[in-house]
Motif scaffolding. Structure first.
Motif, short mmCIF file in Angstrom:
data_model
loop_
_atom_site.label_atom_id
_atom_site.label_comp_id
_atom_site.label_asym_id
_atom_site.label_seq_id
_atom_site.Cartn_x
_atom_site.Cartn_y
_atom_site.Cartn_z
N PRO A 1 -7.30 -4.83 -2.57
CA PRO A 1 -8.67 -5.47 -3.10
C PRO A 1 -9.37 -5.93 -1.91
CG PRO A 1 -6.76 -6.98 -3.41
CD PRO A 1 -5.87 -5.74 -3.23
N LYS A 2 -8.74 -6.15 -0.61
CA LYS A 2 -9.64 -6.16 0.74
C LYS A 2 -10.57 -5.29 0.94
CE LYS A 2 -6.19 -4.70 3.81
NZ LYS A 2 -5.30 -5.17 5.07
N ARG A 3 -10.07 -3.72 0.64
CA ARG A 3 -11.26 -2.81 0.75
C ARG A 3 -12.55 -2.89 -0.27
NH1 ARG A 3 -6.52 1.78 1.42
NH2 ARG A 3 -5.54 0.86 3.24
N GLY A 4 -12.28 -3.69 -1.46
CA GLY A 4 -13.46 -3.79 -2.24
C GLY A 4 -14.75 -4.42 -1.77
N HIS A 5 -15.85 -3.74 -2.02
CA HIS A 5 -16.96 -4.69 -1.84
C HIS A 5 -17.89 -4.36 -3.11
CE1 HIS A 5 -16.39 -4.17 2.56
NE2 HIS A 5 -15.63 -3.40 2.20
N TYR A 6 -18.71 -5.58 -3.07
CA TYR A 6 -19.56 -5.62 -4.60
C TYR A 6 -21.15 -5.96 -4.35
CZ TYR A 6 -14.78 -5.77 -6.16
OH TYR A 6 -13.60 -5.43 -6.28
N ASP A 7 -21.31 -5.93 -2.99
CA ASP A 7 -22.91 -6.07 -2.77
C ASP A 7 -23.71 -4.87 -2.63
OD1 ASP A 7 -23.10 -5.47 0.63
OD2 ASP A 7 -21.11 -5.55 -0.06
N ARG A 8 -24.82 -4.88 -2.94
CA ARG A 8 -25.72 -3.89 -2.84
C ARG A 8 -25.90 -3.23 -1.85
NH1 ARG A 8 -29.82 -2.57 -6.98
NH2 ARG A 8 -30.04 -0.90 -5.36
N ALA A 9 -26.07 -3.81 -0.58
CA ALA A 9 -26.32 -3.12 0.64
C ALA A 9 -25.23 -2.07 0.96
CB ALA A 9 -26.32 -4.26 1.93
N THR A 10 -23.79 -2.69 0.66
CA THR A 10 -22.63 -1.61 0.90
C THR A 10 -22.94 -0.54 -0.01
OG1 THR A 10 -21.33 -3.50 1.75
CG2 THR A 10 -20.28 -1.41 1.13
N LEU A 11 -22.97 -0.80 -1.35
CA LEU A 11 -23.18 0.31 -2.13
C LEU A 11 -24.34 1.28 -1.85
CD1 LEU A 11 -21.53 0.63 -4.69
CD2 LEU A 11 -23.48 0.16 -6.01
N ASP A 12 -25.70 0.81 -1.64
CA ASP A 12 -26.69 1.55 -1.35
C ASP A 12 -26.50 2.49 -0.09
OD1 ASP A 12 -27.74 0.19 -3.45
OD2 ASP A 12 -29.31 -0.72 -2.37
N ALA A 13 -26.07 1.89 0.87
CA ALA A 13 -25.45 2.63 2.05
C ALA A 13 -24.73 3.97 1.81
CB ALA A 13 -24.97 1.68 2.78
N ILE A 14 -23.68 3.77 1.12
CA ILE A 14 -22.84 4.68 0.47
C ILE A 14 -23.43 5.77 -0.16
CG2 ILE A 14 -20.79 5.70 -0.76
CD1 ILE A 14 -19.49 2.90 0.17
N LYS B 1 -15.39 0.98 -2.36
CA LYS B 1 -14.22 0.89 -1.67
C LYS B 1 -14.15 1.54 -0.24
CE LYS B 1 -9.13 0.84 -2.74
NZ LYS B 1 -7.98 1.25 -3.70
N ILE B 2 -13.73 1.04 0.71
CA ILE B 2 -13.79 1.43 1.92
C ILE B 2 -12.78 1.30 2.85
CG2 ILE B 2 -14.82 1.37 4.35
CD1 ILE B 2 -17.34 0.14 2.63
N ARG B 3 -12.04 2.41 3.62
CA ARG B 3 -10.89 2.16 4.41
C ARG B 3 -11.35 2.64 5.84
NH1 ARG B 3 -6.94 3.68 7.66
NH2 ARG B 3 -4.71 2.84 7.24
N THR B 4 -11.18 1.99 6.63
CA THR B 4 -11.42 2.42 7.95
C THR B 4 -10.05 1.89 8.91
OG1 THR B 4 -12.21 -0.11 8.41
CG2 THR B 4 -13.79 1.61 7.88
N GLY B 5 -10.20 2.48 10.18
CA GLY B 5 -9.19 1.71 11.20
C GLY B 5 -8.03 2.81 11.04
N PRO B 6 -7.20 2.41 12.30
CA PRO B 6 -5.83 3.19 12.41
C PRO B 6 -4.73 3.11 11.40
CG PRO B 6 -5.73 1.21 13.91
CD PRO B 6 -7.15 1.18 13.00
N PRO B 7 -3.78 4.07 11.65
CA PRO B 7 -2.42 3.89 10.59
C PRO B 7 -2.05 2.44 10.54
CG PRO B 7 -2.43 5.75 12.23
CD PRO B 7 -3.40 5.00 12.76
N GLY B 8 -1.41 2.18 9.48
CA GLY B 8 -0.77 0.94 9.30
C GLY B 8 0.96 1.33 8.86
N ASP B 9 1.32 1.50 10.25
CA ASP B 9 2.91 2.05 10.01
C ASP B 9 3.89 0.61 10.08
OD1 ASP B 9 3.55 4.64 10.35
OD2 ASP B 9 2.36 4.55 12.07
N GLU B 10 5.11 0.62 9.71
CA GLU B 10 6.10 -0.26 9.80
C GLU B 10 6.40 -0.76 11.12
OE1 GLU B 10 7.10 -1.52 6.78
OE2 GLU B 10 5.99 -0.01 5.65
#
Length: 218
Positions: free
Chosen positions: A18-31, A166-175
């Protein structure tokens, strides 16, 4: 992320990471504004269907167009509920473990129903927006639609009132234990770029590229 945001509803709320979720119009409009192709899912005669099509955002609505006799246009005209998705694939995420391989992306999903644009003037204006979104400035360069072509084209508008990004950014998340492994990990960036324009074989001699083609970038 706030449940009270205007685009957030129970069915749009991101439950997987859920931390990848965004519900604001600015983010949605940009995509939405960074792409021209969407996929529309709907139910037709009791069966699920999904159709890729061009779109353009105009303020608080998404404009669609197509043949007046197309399955998609007729279903949406008749009130079928839709889900509209736009996705950008930004990078392949190569992790040290197979399990944690992923991708960086930006996606937006809109829910709702489309309304048919009836006014001839508004339909023409919407087609201008759609044309110039596909190829900026092209409406001013090309032959405009004839009365027959306008009659054969349906234009719909989908209000942006329920959706999520929904947005994912950044490097891998390894163990933690895997960071000591001698295995390369990182990102492989991806992007869509415009190539060299290819003239129509039937192009008249001496016709030069117009600004919409010469200056096009994606």
């Amino acid at each position: 992320m706030k449940a009270s945001d205007s685009l957030s509803t129970d069915r749009t709320r991101i439950r997987r990471v859920p931390k990848r979720g965004h519900y604001d119009r600015a983010t949605l409009d940009a995509i939405l504004d960074a792409h021209i192709l969407c996929h529309i899912a709907f139910v037709h005669q009791g069966s699920p269907a999904i159709i890729p099509t061009f779109y353009a955002r105009e303020g608080d609505r998404i404009l669609l167009h197509g043949s007046s006799k197309s399955r998609l246009m007729m279903a949406l005209r008749d009130g079928a509920e839709l889900s509209l998705a736009v996705t950008h694939l930004d990078a392949i995420v190569a992790a040290r473990s197979v399990f944690h391989h992923s991708a960086n992306y930006r996606s937006a999903v809109i829910y709702g129903r489309a309304a048919r644009i009836e006014s001839q003037a508004e339909r023409r204006q919407a087609l201008e927006v759609l044309t110039n979104r596909l190829l900026p400035g092209r409406w001013e360069e090309a032959r405009l639609p004839s009365a027959k072509e306008m009659k054969a084209t349906m234009v719909l508008a989908v209000p942006i009132i329920e959706g999520a990004a929904k947005i994912r950014t950044g490097p891998p998340g390894d163990e933690a234990a895997d960071y000591a492994l001698d295995i390369w990990a990182g990102l492989i960036p991806l992007q869509i770029t415009a190539g060299e324009p290819i003239p129509d074989p039937k192009l008249k001699p001496g016709v030069e590229r117009p600004p919409s083609v010469e200056n096009y970038t994606f």
